[in-house]
Design a protein around this motif. Structure first.
Motif, short mmCIF file in Angstrom:
data_model
loop_
_atom_site.label_atom_id
_atom_site.label_comp_id
_atom_site.label_asym_id
_atom_site.label_seq_id
_atom_site.Cartn_x
_atom_site.Cartn_y
_atom_site.Cartn_z
N VAL A 85 47.12 10.86 -3.95
CA VAL A 85 47.42 11.14 -2.54
C VAL A 85 46.23 10.78 -1.66
N THR A 110 58.45 18.65 -5.91
CA THR A 110 57.56 18.48 -4.76
C THR A 110 57.90 17.18 -4.05
N ASP A 149 54.03 12.87 -11.76
CA ASP A 149 55.42 12.45 -11.62
C ASP A 149 56.22 12.85 -12.87
N THR A 201 54.50 18.15 -9.67
CA THR A 201 53.58 19.15 -9.15
C THR A 201 52.31 18.47 -8.66
N THR A 202 51.43 19.25 -8.04
CA THR A 202 50.19 18.71 -7.46
C THR A 202 48.97 19.24 -8.21
N TYR A 221 58.10 14.47 -6.80
CA TYR A 221 57.13 14.61 -7.89
C TYR A 221 57.27 15.99 -8.53
N ASN A 259 57.11 14.20 -1.39
CA ASN A 259 56.01 13.51 -0.72
C ASN A 259 56.56 12.78 0.50
N TYR A 272 49.46 13.80 -7.54
CA TYR A 272 50.77 14.27 -7.99
C TYR A 272 50.98 13.86 -9.44
#
Length: 272
Positions: A65, A8, A127, A32-33, A30, A10, A125
């Motif tokens: 975020v 992902t 990491d 995932t969220t 990253y 950012n 996120y």
């Protein structure tokens, strides 16, 4: 062991960062969220777990975020393993101390939940994740890599090998250790060795024949002579071989449209 996947991107937490990405600190990629009430599970494989001494540390790094409070929880194999609470648009690292009794040999399911109530404005996120656990000197799939903070002439015994063609390497000093003793150990084999050199933090790799990693493929590379001044161009495209055909099309377009001398160079040729 370190677990990380750059899946992902950012581009920035706020509009100004998205317009000027140089304002975004760090690598920007990253795993995932996590939105409110989002649950994501990860298969973490643990081998040679020593259950009689010490706990396991689960180290995690997140990035907030949104502003405000972030609240996440970690479950391991359906058991509560701790919670993570931090605030704001920041990178946040934490370490959770986990009782080894909730871990099992082989596949463990680590589930992270964003515990913020549904409907709230919140995003985090993940990491990376690290799992540090006490491990037996036991091979898995006929190999084991290990290290100790200091070396004082300790004798090491590593068991669990299916074959007796076992070799030991000092990776730190790029040496093959020859003073080893291989012995039957039930239906398997073990190897013992002693290394008395005084330097600390040495990493060893022990493997039988089936435990050595092999390359997936070995391909011949035909290099372009990129240093040749005859290759001077007006328009240079650096690409990956997966996108070579598209890069070639763009190079041809610029040559015809703008009367440029063009080249589409494979990035691997530049590195090599």
């Amino acid at each position: 062991k370190h677990y990380e996947s750059d899946l992902t991107y950012n581009g920035g937490d706020v509009d100004s960062q998205q317009r000027i990405t140089a304002q975004v600190e760090g690598e920007r990629w990253y795993w995932t969220t996590f939105e409110p009430q989002r649950v994501r599970s990860f298969n973490i494989y643990i081998y040679g777990l020593e259950t009689t001494g010490g706990n396991t540390s689960v180290n995690l790094k997140f990035h907030g975020v949104t502003t405000g409070a972030h609240h996440l929880t970690l479950d391991i194999n359906g058991n509560s393993a701790g919670e993570i609470i931090f605030n704001g648009r920041v990178d946040y690292s934490t370490s959770l101390d986990v009782d080894n009794s909730i871990l099992i040999e082989g596949k463990n399911v680590f589930s992270i939940t964003n515990a913020v109530p549904s409907g709230s404005l919140d995003m985090v996120y993940l990491d990376w994740m690290e799992v540090v656990y006490p491990r037996k000197y036991q091979a898995h799939e006929d190999n084991l890599a290990f290290s100790l903070p200091e070396n004082n002439g300790t004798k090491y015994i590593i068991n669990g090998f299916k074959n007796n063609d076992i070799e030991v390497f000092d990776i730190t000093n790029r040496k093959r250790i020859t003073n080893t003793q291989i012995s039957p150990d039930g239906s398997n084999y073990s190897v013992s060795f002693e290394d008395s050199r005084p330097d600390d933090g040495r990493i060893y790799y022990v493997a039988a024949e089936d435990g050595f990693l092999l390359p997936a493929a070995v391909d011949k590379v035909e290099f372009e002579n990129l240093r040749n001044t005859d290759n001077a161009v007006d328009y240079l495209i650096i690409t990956h071989k997966k996108f070579q055909s598209f890069a070639n099309s763009l190079a041809e377009y610029r040559a015809e449209k703008n009367n440029y001398l063009t080249m589409a160079a494979d990035v691997e040729h530049i590195y090599d």
